[in-house]
Design a protein around this motif. Structure first.
Motif, short mmCIF file in Angstrom:
data_model
loop_
_atom_site.label_atom_id
_atom_site.label_comp_id
_atom_site.label_asym_id
_atom_site.label_seq_id
_atom_site.Cartn_x
_atom_site.Cartn_y
_atom_site.Cartn_z
N MET B 322 0.83 -1.22 0.00
CA MET B 322 0.00 0.00 0.00
C MET B 322 0.86 1.25 0.00
O MET B 322 0.60 2.22 -0.71
CB MET B 322 -0.85 0.04 1.27
N SER B 323 1.83 1.22 0.86
CA SER B 323 2.69 2.37 1.02
C SER B 323 3.50 2.63 -0.26
O SER B 323 3.61 3.77 -0.72
CB SER B 323 3.61 2.09 2.21
N ALA B 324 3.99 1.56 -0.85
CA ALA B 324 4.74 1.70 -2.11
C ALA B 324 3.83 2.23 -3.21
O ALA B 324 4.23 3.09 -4.01
CB ALA B 324 5.34 0.35 -2.50
N LEU B 325 2.59 1.74 -3.23
CA LEU B 325 1.64 2.19 -4.24
C LEU B 325 1.30 3.67 -4.05
O LEU B 325 1.19 4.43 -5.02
CB LEU B 325 0.36 1.35 -4.16
N TYR B 326 1.17 4.07 -2.81
CA TYR B 326 0.89 5.47 -2.50
C TYR B 326 2.00 6.38 -3.05
O TYR B 326 1.75 7.38 -3.73
CB TYR B 326 0.76 5.63 -0.98
N GLU B 327 3.23 6.00 -2.77
CA GLU B 327 4.38 6.79 -3.23
C GLU B 327 4.37 6.88 -4.76
O GLU B 327 4.60 7.94 -5.34
CB GLU B 327 5.71 6.15 -2.79
N LEU B 328 4.11 5.75 -5.39
CA LEU B 328 4.12 5.70 -6.86
C LEU B 328 2.99 6.54 -7.43
O LEU B 328 3.17 7.25 -8.44
CB LEU B 328 4.00 4.24 -7.32
N THR B 329 1.83 6.46 -6.79
CA THR B 329 0.66 7.20 -7.30
C THR B 329 0.92 8.71 -7.23
O THR B 329 0.68 9.44 -8.21
CB THR B 329 -0.59 6.82 -6.48
N ILE B 330 1.40 9.16 -6.11
CA ILE B 330 1.75 10.58 -5.94
C ILE B 330 2.77 11.00 -7.01
O ILE B 330 2.61 12.01 -7.69
CB ILE B 330 2.38 10.82 -4.54
N ALA B 331 3.80 10.18 -7.15
CA ALA B 331 4.87 10.53 -8.08
C ALA B 331 4.35 10.57 -9.52
O ALA B 331 4.69 11.47 -10.29
CB ALA B 331 6.02 9.52 -7.96
N ASN B 332 3.48 9.60 -9.87
CA ASN B 332 2.91 9.59 -11.22
C ASN B 332 2.01 10.80 -11.46
O ASN B 332 2.07 11.42 -12.52
CB ASN B 332 2.12 8.29 -11.46
N LEU B 333 1.19 11.14 -10.47
CA LEU B 333 0.28 12.28 -10.63
C LEU B 333 1.09 13.57 -10.76
O LEU B 333 0.80 14.42 -11.61
CB LEU B 333 -0.70 12.37 -9.45
N GLU B 334 2.10 13.71 -9.92
CA GLU B 334 2.92 14.92 -10.00
C GLU B 334 3.66 15.00 -11.33
O GLU B 334 3.76 16.08 -11.93
CB GLU B 334 3.87 14.99 -8.80
N ALA B 335 4.14 13.87 -11.80
CA ALA B 335 4.81 13.84 -13.11
C ALA B 335 3.82 14.22 -14.21
O ALA B 335 4.13 15.04 -15.08
CB ALA B 335 5.38 12.43 -13.36
N PHE B 336 2.63 13.66 -14.12
CA PHE B 336 1.64 13.94 -15.16
C PHE B 336 1.32 15.43 -15.22
O PHE B 336 1.35 16.04 -16.29
CB PHE B 336 0.36 13.14 -14.91
N PHE B 337 1.03 16.03 -14.07
CA PHE B 337 0.61 17.44 -14.07
C PHE B 337 1.75 18.41 -14.35
O PHE B 337 1.52 19.58 -14.59
CB PHE B 337 -0.12 17.77 -12.76
N SER B 338 2.98 17.92 -14.26
CA SER B 338 4.09 18.80 -14.62
C SER B 338 4.76 18.35 -15.92
O SER B 338 5.91 18.70 -16.21
CB SER B 338 5.09 18.87 -13.46
N ASN B 339 4.02 17.55 -16.69
CA ASN B 339 4.51 17.12 -18.01
C ASN B 339 5.85 16.41 -17.99
O ASN B 339 6.65 16.57 -18.90
CB ASN B 339 4.56 18.32 -18.98
N LYS B 340 6.07 15.67 -16.93
CA LYS B 340 7.30 14.87 -16.87
C LYS B 340 6.98 13.41 -17.21
O LYS B 340 5.81 13.02 -17.17
CB LYS B 340 7.92 14.97 -15.48
N PRO B 341 8.00 12.62 -17.51
CA PRO B 341 7.70 11.22 -17.86
C PRO B 341 7.08 10.46 -16.68
O PRO B 341 7.52 10.62 -15.54
CB PRO B 341 9.07 10.63 -18.22
N LEU B 342 6.12 9.64 -16.99
CA LEU B 342 5.47 8.84 -15.95
C LEU B 342 6.40 7.70 -15.52
O LEU B 342 7.31 7.31 -16.26
CB LEU B 342 4.15 8.30 -16.47
N LEU B 343 6.16 7.21 -14.31
CA LEU B 343 7.12 6.26 -13.73
C LEU B 343 6.85 4.80 -14.04
O LEU B 343 7.77 3.99 -14.01
CB LEU B 343 7.16 6.44 -12.20
N SER B 344 5.60 4.44 -14.29
CA SER B 344 5.32 3.00 -14.43
C SER B 344 4.41 2.70 -15.62
O SER B 344 3.42 1.97 -15.48
CB SER B 344 4.71 2.46 -13.14
#
Lengths: 355, 355
Positions: B322-344
């Motif tokens: 859960m915790s790993a998924l949370y980190e990944l979700t935040i990172a993906n959303l932040e990447a998406f909204f700042s036009n950076k490459p997605l992580l997974s």
């Protein structure tokens, strides 16, 4: 008299080297490897049910130099105590088919110069596999999940344990990697456990009577200190006067409420009453137990708990172990009868199982 | 109308970036990590139970560029099909909270240029731990032993399974070390499984769409050939058109009567009817199943078998995942909204879970 004739007949047959077999009925070893019976002459009191055991031993006393002993650790097994040893004045060697030799009076054996061998490393891998299996089961609730599915609850109640209604404390909190594992008794079983859990990403520490200079894992001379610095304790040590109830209430308190105990050694390593109390009160996180203080009796309080996995002293019941034990037994008997060094002698001050 | 007002109110509140949440009710992720709700504005049809889902999607259509999708693999989950995708013309990114994305029309996503991310490696270690736990349980009959002890049979019937009356075929024949393990889908879960089982002394081979040049384990391009050369198959691949029923009667025949199937992928990787038939007839040795074709329905024939371990699709239910998924979700959303490459991002031709 029938029993005397029985014994005489038997004596007259002896062409092969004689080996006394002491234990609970015919051991599986001879069932699986009947060729053993062609190599040696086995005497077993269980073949003469009408003869009391002390009379049987007395009758064969002079001819018996080596004995195979099995069923150790079981309540109903014959302890190799002063009385048995005294009735076998020619005895020079005991080959125990198990790893634990707590049913053998090692002090008396030492005084009489009787070499005691155990199963050596025959069971180490199986015991380690089983210890890791119990641990994974407790941490990830595999048996409990299996029970949940088999009971038909999945379609009715949703995901185990409580579907999306889970709160953090009900969600299985355990993550195998990163768990701090304390191994009590870093003999060959303990070392095999360490090797496996290292691959899961666990960190390993250990307790034994002495620090092992060749081992890099952190050493704790005191089990309580080990427990305080670990999430999991895995018991792989021999049962001796020193290790009796080595896991007591102080150790369990130090291990703490998420702590897990795995026992593949002997039941009496643990103060079972204390363990039951801690488990019932939720003061430790779980237990995986292959051995118990009064086998086959299992404390009934444990039967209700989902965080406890119970097994009937079977960690080493595989054909692999049997086969390894067979090879070792043959090799030890051949070494004995040809005056060569035995392959799996225990030291008389057993420290960890199969040192 | 109440539902229109409801939707309007909601639209007016939007200061944070909008993320659509599609799945089965409020996902545990937001229960455990409520701080997610402060970082983004989540829209979920489940909060507007009076509004039909297609109407909800239509209403929000223009504003939704990214959506989190959960509950995949469950029968009752909403498939992300042409209809859903067509009602969300602004959609650019789908973040799936699971590893398997077989409920998402990847071909359609590819055509529309929608990036699909999955849970990446968040679950890999937990899934691998669980796969190994299931395997140890099947090979060493841990759940069955536990059931035996809990049923009170130990004092009555002696050692599991049949005490000293065991015959070789009833004694657990399995020895973990030396088993030949075939991993179907050597992605990150499969690789973690391999790492763990290597430490047990198993030999490893694998099947995947292509041979992986960096991997030294023997490669089989055909699952049937892999099965013929293995004792155990562990399914860690994604469910795709190509892997649907990849384990069929031919593979099961090739695996043979002592063979074991472990499935932590998706139920439909296995022709479940064939598997049940093979298990019931004793034509394979056992199975450890976390997933099923028609969850939460489990074939009732399996409930009686001691050589089968069943789990309710929970291989990755831990706080660690859960915790790993949370980190990944935040990172993906932040990447998406700042036009950076997605992580997974997944490749549109899913080969193995978390490649």
């Amino acid at each position: 008299m029938a029993e005397e004739q029985e014994l005489k007949d038997h004596r007259e047959e002896q062409e092969l080297q004689i080996v006394l077999l002491l234990g609970l009925g015919p051991p599986p070893l001879f069932k699986f490897f009947p060729e053993l019976l062609q190599k040696f002459k086995f005497l077993s009191p269980f073949e003469y049910p009408t003869t009391p055991i002390h009379q049987f031993l007395k009758f064969h006393a002079q001819s018996i130099e080596v004995m195979i002993c099995m069923g150790g650790g079981r309540k109903e097994s014959i302890p190799v105590n002063w009385e048995v040893l005294n009735s076998l004045p020619s005895l020079k060697c005991i080959l125990n088919t198990g790893v634990g030799v707590n049913h053998i009076d090692l002090t008396e054996c030492k005084q009489r110069g009787i070499i005691v061998c155990n199963a050596g490393n025959s069971y180490s891998e199986d015991a380690a596999d089983f210890a890791v299996g119990l641990l994974l089961d407790v941490l990830r609730r595999i048996s409990a999940s299996n029970r949940y599915v088999r009971s038909g609850l999945w379609p009715l109640k949703g995901e185990y344990p409580l579907g999306h209604k889970v709160v953090p404390s009900l969600l299985i909190p355990f993550y195998v990697g990163g768990q701090r594992v304390g191994i009590v008794g870093l003999g060959s079983i303990g070392s095999e456990v360490a090797k496996r859990l290292d691959a899961f990403g666990c960190s390993i520490a250990y307790n034994s009577r002495r620090k092992k200079e060749s081992i890099l894992f952190p050493y704790y001379s005191n089990v309580c200190d080990l427990a305080a610095n670990c999430d999991i304790l895995i018991l792989c040590c021999a049962l001796t006067d020193e290790t009796y109830h080595i896991i007591n209430k102080d150790v369990l308190s130090a291990l703490g409420k998420d702590g897990v105990i795995i026992n593949v050694g002997r039941g009496a390593l643990v103060d079972e009453k204390a363990l039951v109390r801690f488990l019932v009160r939720g003061e430790i996180g779980g237990a995986g137990l292959d051995v118990f203080e009064n086998e086959p009796t299992v404390p009934k309080e444990l039967l209700e708990l989902d965080n406890v996995v119970l097994s009937p002293h079977k960690a080493v019941h595989t054909l692999g172990s049997m086969s390894a034990l067979y090879e070792l037994t043959i090799a030890n008997l051949e070494a004995f009868f040809s005056n060569k060094p035995l392959l799996s002698p225990v030291n008389y001050e057993q420290e960890a199982i199969t040192l």
